[in-house]
Motif scaffolding. Structure first.
Motif, PDB file in Angstrom:
ATOM      1  N   VAL A  28      34.216  43.665  49.204  1.00 61.95           N
ATOM      2  CA  VAL A  28      35.601  44.118  49.140  1.00 61.95           C
ATOM      3  C   VAL A  28      36.436  43.238  50.051  1.00 61.95           C
ATOM      4  O   VAL A  28      36.383  43.368  51.280  1.00 61.95           O
ATOM      5  N   TYR A  29      37.213  42.340  49.460  1.00 56.63           N
ATOM      6  CA  TYR A  29      38.046  41.419  50.222  1.00 56.63           C
ATOM      7  C   TYR A  29      39.529  41.705  50.026  1.00 56.63           C
ATOM      8  O   TYR A  29      40.379  40.910  50.425  1.00 56.63           O
ATOM      9  N   ASN A  30      39.844  42.842  49.400  1.00 55.74           N
ATOM     10  CA  ASN A  30      41.246  43.146  49.116  1.00 55.74           C
ATOM     11  C   ASN A  30      41.877  44.152  50.072  1.00 55.74           C
ATOM     12  O   ASN A  30      43.090  44.314  50.086  1.00 55.74           O
ATOM     13  N   HIS A  31      41.059  44.850  50.859  1.00 53.57           N
ATOM     14  CA  HIS A  31      41.613  45.812  51.809  1.00 53.57           C
ATOM     15  C   HIS A  31      40.507  46.275  52.753  1.00 53.57           C
ATOM     16  O   HIS A  31      39.327  46.008  52.531  1.00 53.57           O
TER      17      HIS A  31
ATOM     18  N   ALA B  87      53.790  41.786  50.753  1.00 55.11           N
ATOM     19  CA  ALA B  87      53.066  42.299  49.591  1.00 55.11           C
ATOM     20  C   ALA B  87      52.275  43.527  49.991  1.00 55.11           C
ATOM     21  O   ALA B  87      51.833  43.650  51.143  1.00 55.11           O
ATOM     22  N   HIS B  88      52.107  44.420  49.044  1.00 59.11           N
ATOM     23  CA  HIS B  88      51.381  45.661  49.306  1.00 59.11           C
ATOM     24  C   HIS B  88      50.338  45.887  48.229  1.00 59.11           C
ATOM     25  O   HIS B  88      50.444  45.395  47.103  1.00 59.11           O
TER      26      HIS B  88
ATOM     27  N   ALA C 156      49.368  47.429  53.413  1.00 59.83           N
ATOM     28  CA  ALA C 156      49.786  46.029  53.507  1.00 59.83           C
ATOM     29  C   ALA C 156      48.676  45.100  53.027  1.00 59.83           C
ATOM     30  O   ALA C 156      47.502  45.309  53.315  1.00 59.83           O
ATOM     31  N   ALA C 157      49.078  44.058  52.304  1.00 55.77           N
ATOM     32  CA  ALA C 157      48.103  43.111  51.751  1.00 55.77           C
ATOM     33  C   ALA C 157      47.556  42.210  52.851  1.00 55.77           C
ATOM     34  O   ALA C 157      48.210  41.940  53.856  1.00 55.77           O
TER      35      ALA C 157
ATOM     36  N   THR D 113      44.332  42.590  43.214  1.00 51.18           N
ATOM     37  CA  THR D 113      45.143  43.040  44.345  1.00 51.18           C
ATOM     38  C   THR D 113      45.168  42.019  45.482  1.00 51.18           C
ATOM     39  O   THR D 113      45.867  42.215  46.462  1.00 51.18           O
ATOM     40  N   ILE D 114      44.393  40.943  45.358  1.00 51.97           N
ATOM     41  CA  ILE D 114      44.434  39.885  46.371  1.00 51.97           C
ATOM     42  C   ILE D 114      45.674  39.033  46.196  1.00 51.97           C
ATOM     43  O   ILE D 114      46.340  38.655  47.167  1.00 51.97           O
ATOM     44  N   GLY D 115      46.005  38.711  44.937  1.00 48.09           N
ATOM     45  CA  GLY D 115      47.257  38.026  44.657  1.00 48.09           C
ATOM     46  C   GLY D 115      47.326  36.601  45.162  1.00 48.09           C
ATOM     47  O   GLY D 115      48.421  36.097  45.435  1.00 48.09           O
ATOM     48  N   ASN D 116      46.188  35.931  45.320  1.00 47.10           N
ATOM     49  CA  ASN D 116      46.190  34.555  45.824  1.00 47.10           C
ATOM     50  C   ASN D 116      45.118  33.765  45.063  1.00 47.10           C
ATOM     51  O   ASN D 116      43.963  33.708  45.469  1.00 47.10           O
ATOM     52  N   LEU D 117      45.539  33.169  43.948  1.00 48.38           N
ATOM     53  CA  LEU D 117      44.597  32.427  43.115  1.00 48.38           C
ATOM     54  C   LEU D 117      44.039  31.216  43.850  1.00 48.38           C
ATOM     55  O   LEU D 117      42.868  30.850  43.661  1.00 48.38           O
ATOM     56  N   HIS D 118      44.869  30.587  44.690  1.00 47.74           N
ATOM     57  CA  HIS D 118      44.395  29.408  45.430  1.00 47.74           C
ATOM     58  C   HIS D 118      43.209  29.782  46.313  1.00 47.74           C
ATOM     59  O   HIS D 118      42.214  29.048  46.368  1.00 47.74           O
ATOM     60  N   TRP D 119      43.299  30.924  46.991  1.00 53.31           N
ATOM     61  CA  TRP D 119      42.199  31.333  47.856  1.00 53.31           C
ATOM     62  C   TRP D 119      40.948  31.646  47.050  1.00 53.31           C
ATOM     63  O   TRP D 119      39.826  31.303  47.459  1.00 53.31           O
TER      64      TRP D 119
END
Length: 601
Positions: free
Chosen positions: A198-201, A221-222, A227-228, A263-269
């Motif tokens: 679980v890397y999203n929260h 971002a949430h 908070a994200a 929910t991570i919202g960061n494709l680059h990562w």
């Protein structure tokens, strides 16, 4: 071979954690950019940590494994966010090389051979209890177990998605060595071991990072949990990348399933994580990365990630099996057979179309160019069972013959199948949502679950809602254990034989030829009936026809050309037909799945 030789984490450049230095000392580091002072409390002493660059505090000293420690940040006692062991309020120094691996020559298995078996470690009796269950799982024909998250959480029981310390195996499940012994035993039986991460929260309790590292999160971002996480920050990025490397190399997991990456919202990562993992793996070792992603982003499956859990497969079949159409099934209720036919041919049902569940917003990317092995198919998993108010399994919601037909489709189609613990013998035990929170948080969880279930018409009745299992009651957890099959019961034996037969067929005639498998076509045969065909690596044509409704006329003149042409040739196997040729006329029975394989030229 030492764990330090396998890219074990935390690495020396990691701004969090404790690691063994070459000179025998231990280094302790914590990133606390908001702090004025940091102390290490260890062995009855409080030792001042040196402020380094970019908000990192560190100290190096001699100590022994199993020594409890914690940090004092501006007067507040906090755990090590990268602790390898956490017991109550204390982190514990761990020697990563203490376990002696028996199967050092294990290199994993190719993805095409994967048959996943998802399980909850606590419900299986902890790491030791699971280790004892492994021979039976391997005997079934499963090739990989997938653990729901094991990262440390407060309390004794939890699904694992409320973890607070991502590096520490949950203490109530057993020690790190017990986890390694379980993985080692699995490898000796030919089983891969996957871990859900679980890397999203972080969970609502036990996460102290906001108190001394506010930059770990972003206010822009949430997520559904607050908070994200700020993956733009290099130290935050490294914290999670090192966590992935830690599980894969120090514990020798064969793969990771990344929870809810939408929910991570960061494709680059996500690309960076995959690149770092693949670069760390020596030639010849198989390591697999799998996603859960509501956005159906096919682009992530083109090179970075092995596969994605395919909710579309589940939702179509669930409607056809049970008739349930509300809640998150609403986007498939208009024509589930049409959606399923597209899933079998192209992977996703939604590839950029508007979805009713997502408020008519476009969902997904074109996926028809991807091989079928990029998709993990399931009829049941922890979400689809446990997020029901009463945790019913499919065996309680549909007819056994109908369910067996759907299982045949799942296990014989070229997508990678996933089973959920206990389904293989028809376990009727529910799998419920369970926690171990203090009373204030427990009530918040109870209220939240009731709001979620209001989406489902069948459970909106106040009288029924009044009897919902209490997530925080220990009995709810105890009721969620799958049990074991009773070989004296004919029903249990029949279910086990069904799964064993299908998985043996898959292992012999399908799995070896999936690397370049391609869909030929699919079609709707009736309101609850579909057919699909694939060409395997060896040139063979695999055809499946599923009917979960009333018997249908199987008239060769009315069949599509691709289906009519192939059905006249001798069948290599047919299910449930005993032998001979695939059907060319007559009827497609109710609640049946017929499969046939035509040898290649």
């Amino acid at each position: 071979m030492k764990a330090s030789d396998l890219h074990a984490g935390p690495a020396p450049h990691q701004p969090f954690g404790t690691y063994h230095l070459a000179d025998g000392r231990y280094a302790f580091r914590i990133w606390a950019p908001d702090a004025h002072e940091a102390l290490l409390e260890l062995g009855g002493e409080k030792l001042s940590m040196q402020a380094q660059e970019d908000g990192v505090f560190g100290i190096e000293l001699n100590t022994e494994p199993h020594t409890p420690y914690r940090y004092i940040i501006d007067g507040a006692a906090v755990p090590d966010p990268a602790a390898r062991v956490q017991r109550a309020e204390w982190s514990v120094v761990e020697d990563p090389d203490a376990y002696f691996w028996r199967h050092e020559d294990w290199h994993g298995r190719p993805w095409r051979e994967t048959v996943l078996y998802e399980l909850h470690v606590g419900a299986m009796g902890g790491f030791d209890g699971l280790r004892q269950a492994l021979p039976a799982i391997a005997d079934l024909g499963v090739t990989a177990i997938e653990l729901m998250p094991v990262a440390s959480f407060p309390g004794q029981r939890n699904w694992g998605y409320d973890g607070a310390l991502p590096y520490a195996p949950q203490d109530s499940y057993g020690t790190p060595s017990a986890l390694k012994e379980m993985i080692d035993t699995a490898h000796g039986l030919g089983l891969q071991v996957f871990l859900d991460v679980v890397y999203n929260h972080f969970g609502p309790v036990g996460n102290w990072l906001p108190h001394y590292a506010s930059e770990f999160f972003t206010r822009d971002a949430h997520t559904p949990w607050g908070a994200a996480i700020n993956f733009e920050n290099p130290k935050v990025s490294e914290y999670f990348i090192q966590n992935a490397l830690y599980w894969l190399h120090e514990f020798r997991f064969d793969g990771l399933r990344l929870d809810a990456v939408h929910t991570i919202g960061n494709l680059h990562w996500l690309h960076e994580l995959a690149a770092r993992v693949h670069a760390s793996v020596p030639p010849g070792r198989h390591v697999h990365l799998v996603l859960e992603n509501e956005r159906n982003e096919a682009s992530l499956l083109e090179s970075c990630y092995e596969a994605q859990w395919n909710d579309d497969f589940h939702h179509c079949l669930h409607i056809m099996l049970t008739g349930e159409e509300d809640g998150f099934f609403v986007s498939y209720s208009d024509d589930p057979a049409r959606h399923l036919a597209r899933v079998l041919k192209e992977g996703f049902a939604y590839q950029g179309e508007a979805s009713r569940l997502h408020k008519d917003e476009a969902r997904g990317e074109p996926s028809g160019h991807l091989p079928p092995t990029r998709f993990v198919s399931f009829l049941q998993n922890h979400d689809q069972v446990g997020n029901r108010p009463f945790g019913e399994r499919l065996i309680a919601l549909t007819e056994p013959a109908r369910l067996k037909a759907a299982v045949a489709l799942q296990l014989l189609c070229p997508q990678i199948p996933l089973l959920f613990m206990g389904e293989e013998w028809g376990s009727k035990q529910p799998f419920l949502f369970f926690t171990d929170h203090d009373e204030d948080l427990a009530q918040i969880v109870r209220d939240g679950r009731k709001r979620e279930f209001s989406l489902f018409t069948a459970h909106a009745d106040p009288e029924r809602a009044a009897h919902l299992p209490d997530p925080n009651a220990e009995q709810t957890f105890l009721d969620s254990r799958p049990g074991t099959p009773d070989i004296a019961r004919e029903e249990d034996r029949d279910w086990l034989a069904h799964y064993r037969t299908l998985l043996a067929l898959r292992a012999r005639d399908i799995a070896p030829f999936l690397d370049e498998a391609k869909a030929i076509d699919s079609c709707v045969l009736g309101p609850k009936a579909v057919a699909a065909q694939w060409r395997l690596d060896n040139g063979a044509l695999l055809t499946l026809a599923l009917n979960l409704g009333e018997a249908l006329s199987w008239d060769s003149a009315a069949l599509p050309g691709w289906l009519r042409g192939g059905s006249a040739a001798p069948a290599h196997f047919a299910v449930p037909l005993a032998a001979g040729s695939a059907p060319t006329s007559g009827t497609l029975p109710a609640d049946s799945c017929i499969a046939w394989l035509i040898a290649g030229n």
